[in-house]
Design a protein around this motif. Structure first.
Motif, short mmCIF file in Angstrom:
data_model
loop_
_atom_site.label_atom_id
_atom_site.label_comp_id
_atom_site.label_asym_id
_atom_site.label_seq_id
_atom_site.Cartn_x
_atom_site.Cartn_y
_atom_site.Cartn_z
N UNK A 103 -53.02 -2.98 -11.73
CA UNK A 103 -53.57 -3.27 -13.05
C UNK A 103 -53.57 -4.77 -13.31
N UNK A 104 -54.29 -5.16 -14.35
CA UNK A 104 -54.27 -6.54 -14.84
C UNK A 104 -53.32 -6.60 -16.04
N UNK A 105 -52.40 -7.55 -16.01
CA UNK A 105 -51.56 -7.81 -17.18
C UNK A 105 -52.19 -8.91 -18.01
N UNK A 183 -49.94 -4.75 -20.81
CA UNK A 183 -51.20 -4.13 -21.15
C UNK A 183 -51.47 -4.22 -22.64
N UNK A 184 -52.69 -3.85 -23.02
CA UNK A 184 -53.05 -3.84 -24.43
C UNK A 184 -53.61 -2.47 -24.79
N UNK A 185 -53.21 -1.92 -25.94
CA UNK A 185 -52.28 -2.53 -26.88
C UNK A 185 -50.82 -2.29 -26.47
N UNK A 270 -53.04 0.42 -21.29
CA UNK A 270 -53.93 -0.05 -20.23
C UNK A 270 -55.38 -0.11 -20.68
N UNK A 271 -55.64 -0.69 -21.83
CA UNK A 271 -57.02 -0.83 -22.28
C UNK A 271 -57.77 -1.85 -21.44
N UNK A 272 -57.03 -2.68 -20.71
CA UNK A 272 -57.65 -3.71 -19.88
C UNK A 272 -58.03 -3.19 -18.51
#
Length: 302
Positions: A103-105, A183-185, A270-272
């Motif tokens: 994932x991307x942080x 992650x967001x949110x 994990x919206x990203x």
């Protein structure tokens, strides 16, 4: 003769039971994750759940402060798998292997909603929490400050508290800002009701120029935090790592879960960007893939 037969039978049973126990231990994966309420912890819990359903490997999530502690635990043998930010891994000297880029942080610099801080340069003289001690944000945060022209050792009053404590500190005014990599949110961040996210996008290029290509310009969508606005920031990939001692079978079983159960491994945080497909998972930068992981990727993608 009867006693001898009993002895031999018990000996054989003991050896068989011991071998079975060793097999179960070999398939047990202790995964260093992160703070409760954060992305790493949520992802580790989901991975453990799908592993339990599949029955191919046992995953035991271990709560931690984050990337740096995870890497130390991996190096010491306390765990045999870990999640870590790619830039924390880049500085690591101990041998390790990768299972995938997952994932991307997103770097999130949070301040009081109506406070005076509008950009990173406004942090000069401020009280700033750069992640918990042992977190990846502690490393990335200092690099962010350097890229903005601030000396972390001189210009900023830095602390390292766990996320929930840092949020309470900002909301009460004890701290001026906190940096979180996740992650967001992130539910603990009360954005936009109590907190506001500062734009960091302009620092992506300077960070790449100074510290390497691991930093991306990303956007936190306007709907990520209900009622919030879109915010440009810096993204850092995170890797799922393994000790060289992890068995090929365990590594392969985890990779199979990453690929085949991807839809079950998306935390609410994990919206990203997520990298849970074969072509993206193998992008582990300078960290070589575990042989068991590489074998599964080759079978699935050639």
């Amino acid at each position: 003769m009867i006693e001898r037969r009993k002895f031999l039978a018990l000996t054989v049973f003991g050896i068989a039971a011991g071998a079975a126990g060793c097999g179960r231990d070999a398939d047990r994966v202790r995964l260093a994750s992160g703070e409760v309420g954060g992305f790493y912890h949520a992802f580790a819990q989901l991975l453990a759940a799908v592993a339990a359903e599949a029955g191919t490997v046992r995953i035991e999530p271990v709560p931690t402060a984050g990337s740096q502690e995870n890497l130390a635990m991996l190096a010491s043998g306390e765990v045999n798998a870990a999640l870590a930010l790619a830039d924390s891994v880049r500085d690591e000297r101990e041998p390790m292997l990768a299972l995938g880029r997952v994932y991307e942080n997103y770097l999130q610099l949070a301040v009081q909603k109506d406070g005076p801080i509008q950009q990173v340069t406004d942090l000069r003289g401020a009280r700033v929490n750069l992640g918990a001690a042992g977190s990846g944000a502690a490393v990335t945060g200092e690099r962010l400050l350097w890229a903005a022209g601030l000396n972390p050792d001189v210009d900023v009053d830095i602390s390292h508290r766990p996320l929930r404590d840092a949020v309470a500190g900002v909301e009460s005014g004890e701290l001026d800002a906190l940096l979180w990599a996740g992650g967001v949110p992130t539910g603990v961040l009360d954005v936009p009701q109590q907190l506001r996210l500062v734009e960091l996008g302009d620092l992506a290029a300077p960070m790449r120029e100074r510290f390497g290509h691991l930093y991306d310009l990303v956007v936190i969508p306007a709907d990520a935090y209900e009622g919030g606005r879109a915010v440009h920031t810096v993204g850092v990939a995170n890797l799922l790592l393994a000790a060289p001692s992890m068995s090929d079978a365990a590594a392969g079983a985890i990779v199979n879960l990453l690929v085949s159960r991807a839809d079950r491994l998306v935390p609410a945080e994990a919206a990203g960007t997520q990298f849970l497909d074969t072509r993206q998972l193998i992008g582990t930068d300078s960290v070589p893939l575990h042989p068991g992981a590489a074998a599964v990727y080759r079978r699935r993608h050639g």
